[in-house]
Design a protein around this motif. Structure first.
Motif, PDB file in Angstrom:
ATOM      1  N   ARG A  17       0.929  -1.128   0.036  1.00 12.60           N
ATOM      2  CA  ARG A  17      -0.004   0.096  -0.055  1.00 12.60           C
ATOM      3  C   ARG A  17       0.915   1.248   0.031  1.00 12.60           C
ATOM      4  O   ARG A  17       1.115   1.468   0.995  1.00 12.60           O
ATOM      5  CB  ARG A  17      -0.809   0.018   1.060  1.00 12.60           C
ATOM      6  CG  ARG A  17      -1.407  -1.280   1.591  1.00 12.60           C
ATOM      7  CD  ARG A  17      -2.258  -1.922   0.454  1.00 12.60           C
ATOM      8  NE  ARG A  17      -3.064  -3.166   0.881  1.00 12.60           N
ATOM      9  CZ  ARG A  17      -3.285  -4.019  -0.161  1.00 12.60           C
ATOM     10  NH1 ARG A  17      -2.767  -4.155  -1.252  1.00 12.60           N
ATOM     11  NH2 ARG A  17      -4.000  -5.134   0.486  1.00 12.60           N
TER      12      ARG A  17
ATOM     13  N   SER B 186       0.441   4.265  -1.471  1.00 13.35           N
ATOM     14  CA  SER B 186      -0.264   5.654  -1.286  1.00 13.35           C
ATOM     15  C   SER B 186      -1.114   5.776  -0.126  1.00 13.35           C
ATOM     16  O   SER B 186      -2.129   4.623  -0.007  1.00 13.35           O
ATOM     17  CB  SER B 186      -0.720   6.001  -2.644  1.00 13.35           C
ATOM     18  OG  SER B 186      -1.591   7.284  -2.311  1.00 13.35           O
TER      19      SER B 186
ATOM     20  N   LYS C 156      -3.734   7.055  -0.328  1.00 16.25           N
ATOM     21  CA  LYS C 156      -5.042   7.015  -1.272  1.00 16.25           C
ATOM     22  C   LYS C 156      -5.533   5.373  -1.459  1.00 16.25           C
ATOM     23  O   LYS C 156      -6.648   5.451  -1.813  1.00 16.25           O
ATOM     24  CB  LYS C 156      -5.061   7.830  -2.717  1.00 16.25           C
ATOM     25  CG  LYS C 156      -4.713   9.155  -2.529  1.00 16.25           C
ATOM     26  CD  LYS C 156      -4.620   9.897  -3.487  1.00 16.25           C
ATOM     27  CE  LYS C 156      -4.218  11.431  -3.422  1.00 16.25           C
ATOM     28  NZ  LYS C 156      -4.187  12.166  -4.563  1.00 16.25           N
ATOM     29  N   HIS C 157      -4.546   4.523  -1.288  1.00 15.00           N
ATOM     30  CA  HIS C 157      -5.047   2.983  -1.497  1.00 15.00           C
ATOM     31  C   HIS C 157      -6.326   2.660  -0.525  1.00 15.00           C
ATOM     32  O   HIS C 157      -6.192   3.149   0.595  1.00 15.00           O
ATOM     33  CB  HIS C 157      -3.937   2.123  -1.273  1.00 15.00           C
ATOM     34  CG  HIS C 157      -4.175   0.786  -1.917  1.00 15.00           C
ATOM     35  ND1 HIS C 157      -5.014  -0.142  -1.117  1.00 15.00           N
ATOM     36  CD2 HIS C 157      -3.433   0.243  -2.935  1.00 15.00           C
ATOM     37  CE1 HIS C 157      -4.933  -1.271  -1.894  1.00 15.00           C
ATOM     38  NE2 HIS C 157      -3.958  -0.968  -3.029  1.00 15.00           N
TER      39      HIS C 157
ATOM     40  N   TYR D 160      -5.226   1.023   2.446  1.00 11.38           N
ATOM     41  CA  TYR D 160      -4.016   1.414   3.103  1.00 11.38           C
ATOM     42  C   TYR D 160      -4.026   1.180   4.566  1.00 11.38           C
ATOM     43  O   TYR D 160      -2.874   1.155   5.566  1.00 11.38           O
ATOM     44  CB  TYR D 160      -3.868   2.880   3.035  1.00 11.38           C
ATOM     45  CG  TYR D 160      -2.493   3.407   3.341  1.00 11.38           C
ATOM     46  CD1 TYR D 160      -1.519   3.487   2.458  1.00 11.38           C
ATOM     47  CD2 TYR D 160      -2.382   4.227   4.751  1.00 11.38           C
ATOM     48  CE1 TYR D 160      -0.231   3.974   2.891  1.00 11.38           C
ATOM     49  CE2 TYR D 160      -1.161   4.909   4.926  1.00 11.38           C
ATOM     50  CZ  TYR D 160      -0.040   4.575   4.117  1.00 11.38           C
ATOM     51  OH  TYR D 160       1.235   5.117   4.523  1.00 11.38           O
TER      52      TYR D 160
ATOM     53  N   ASN E  87       1.650  -1.153   4.093  1.00  9.70           N
ATOM     54  CA  ASN E  87       1.701   0.414   3.741  1.00  9.70           C
ATOM     55  C   ASN E  87       3.059   0.973   3.842  1.00  9.70           C
ATOM     56  O   ASN E  87       4.067   0.438   4.432  1.00  9.70           O
ATOM     57  CB  ASN E  87       0.649   0.958   4.768  1.00  9.70           C
ATOM     58  CG  ASN E  87       1.094   1.369   5.948  1.00  9.70           C
ATOM     59  OD1 ASN E  87       1.928   1.517   6.143  1.00  9.70           O
ATOM     60  ND2 ASN E  87      -0.344   1.319   6.543  1.00  9.70           N
ATOM     61  N   ALA E  88       3.109   2.058   3.361  1.00 12.35           N
ATOM     62  CA  ALA E  88       4.424   2.839   3.161  1.00 12.35           C
ATOM     63  C   ALA E  88       4.873   3.380   4.508  1.00 12.35           C
ATOM     64  O   ALA E  88       6.035   3.252   4.742  1.00 12.35           O
ATOM     65  CB  ALA E  88       4.180   4.086   2.478  1.00 12.35           C
TER      66      ALA E  88
ATOM     67  N   PRO F 153       7.117   9.359   1.260  1.00 10.42           N
ATOM     68  CA  PRO F 153       6.308   9.609   0.279  1.00 10.42           C
ATOM     69  C   PRO F 153       7.022   9.509  -1.314  1.00 10.42           C
ATOM     70  O   PRO F 153       6.687   8.722  -2.193  1.00 10.42           O
ATOM     71  CB  PRO F 153       5.518  10.766  -0.030  1.00 10.42           C
ATOM     72  CG  PRO F 153       5.430  11.096   1.697  1.00 10.42           C
ATOM     73  CD  PRO F 153       6.771  10.559   1.869  1.00 10.42           C
TER      74      PRO F 153
ATOM     75  N   PHE G  84       6.762   6.133  -3.731  1.00 18.09           N
ATOM     76  CA  PHE G  84       6.553   6.275  -5.311  1.00 18.09           C
ATOM     77  C   PHE G  84       7.551   5.678  -6.027  1.00 18.09           C
ATOM     78  O   PHE G  84       7.238   4.780  -7.101  1.00 18.09           O
ATOM     79  CB  PHE G  84       6.456   7.908  -5.658  1.00 18.09           C
ATOM     80  CG  PHE G  84       6.038   8.057  -7.009  1.00 18.09           C
ATOM     81  CD1 PHE G  84       4.873   8.070  -7.614  1.00 18.09           C
ATOM     82  CD2 PHE G  84       7.285   8.545  -7.868  1.00 18.09           C
ATOM     83  CE1 PHE G  84       4.504   8.081  -8.689  1.00 18.09           C
ATOM     84  CE2 PHE G  84       7.164   8.796  -9.206  1.00 18.09           C
ATOM     85  CZ  PHE G  84       5.706   8.649  -9.711  1.00 18.09           C
TER      86      PHE G  84
END
Length: 331
Positions: free
Chosen positions: A178, A180, A182-183, A186, A192-193, A200, A204
């Motif tokens: 995940r 972003s 926005k996922h 997330y 996730n990130a 960020p 990306f």
């Protein structure tokens, strides 16, 4: 026990580690004293784990989490192992009983989390903690020292490149990342990130590098490996632990032990990051076991890099499915 009590137990069980945070464990409340654990077989790494062994470990860890939560409230359980089939596969039935004794590891289930960034520089206290962990957990073989960490870091990068060169494996990995906020999932599941300690821009970039077109192109000119390399983070660790268990031990039981070992590391004041690819590639696992004198009657379950989180690190909120989605209603 009432419905609220059982819901709290399930929430506690779901704090257990789950491979790639897939969360395949489901809970059927048969009555006020009986809970059946099921595997949602649709939530599986069909490329990376076609036999579902990692799911069985995840189910075992969730089961151990349930046992810890029950014991904290003075309950025990009678356990019946099951071998179900179908989309929701019955795995174990738990009949709640009295007489549980609180476990010192249970409070750590509330704070346990992986840490995937670079560790703080190791101290003598960290090395002493590793020595204590090795004594407490004889199924951990701990590697320390710059040369050993450099070696295992290179092996890890080579193994990662080996699996990432398979397009289907990369696609499956990306499907559980995940990258972003926005996922839609997330804050629900996957990696996730924030939990991967990616900014960020780094998140990306990871999506681009692992993509179906960029990765082969970068690999062809020798840039893919430097971009995905984790050897620097491995080198920041106080040590790397090889977690090994008896070859014939069921994966479910291995998952139970996996959770307890992780909690022991947390109790020592240290954090870990799984390095599962070292066990997932058979010839790599065999090499590490041979190099470190681990007998053929053992299996390499996974490896961890272990160290201390930087003091500036803020743990992101736990990423978990809501309990309402984990409960399967009895027919």
């Amino acid at each position: 026990m009432n419905a609220a009590d059982i819901t709290a137990l399930i929430e506690a069980a779901n704090r257990a580690p789950s491979v790639h945070n897939i969360q395949p464990t489901r809970f059927r409340i048969d009555d006020e004293r009986t809970i059946t654990l099921l595997e949602d077989t649709s939530r599986r790494l069909f490329v990376g784990d076609p036999e579902g062994k990692d799911n069985q470990k995840s189910l075992g860890a969730a089961f151990e989490g349930l046992m810890l939560a029950l014991a904290a409230h003075g309950f025990g359980a009678d356990i019946e192992k099951l071998s179900g089939a179908g989309a929701l596969r019955e795995t174990a039935r738990i009949r709640i009983a009295t007489g549980g004794v609180a476990d010192a590891l249970e409070p750590l289930t509330h704070t346990r989390a992986s840490y995937r960034g670079a560790f703080a520089p190791p101290t003598e206290a960290d090395r002493s903690a590793l020595a204590q962990i090795a004594e407490t957990c004889p199924d951990l073989h701990i590697l320390q020292g710059a040369d050993a960490l450099q070696h295992v870091g290179r092996v890890f990068d080579d193994a990662s490149m080996e699996v990432l060169r398979a397009p289907a494996y990369r696609a499956e990995l990306l499907s559980w990342m995940r990258l972003s906020p926005k996922h839609p999932d997330y804050e629900r599941d996957g990696l996730n990130a924030a939990h991967m300690a990616l900014s960020p821009i780094e998140a990306f970039g990871a999506g681009l590098v692992l993509g179906p077109k960029a990765f082969p192109a970068l690999d062809s000119i020798g840039l893919a490996e430097p971009l995905i390399s984790e050897s620097g983070k491995v080198g920041s660790a106080a040590g790397v632990a090889l977690f090994h268990r008896p070859t014939d031990e069921p994966e479910f039981e291995t998952g139970r032990r996996f959770y307890r070992v992780w909690l022991e590391i947390e109790r020592a004041g240290l954090a870990l990051c799984p390095m599962s690819v070292l066990a997932d590639v058979p010839h790599v696992a065999q090499r590490l076991m041979r190099e470190n004198g681990i007998g053929s009657d053992r299996k390499l379950v996974t490896a961890f890099r272990i160290g201390r989180r930087p003091s500036t690190w803020k743990q992101p909120p736990r990423t978990r499915l809501p309990v309402s989605e984990l409960i399967v209603r009895a027919a």
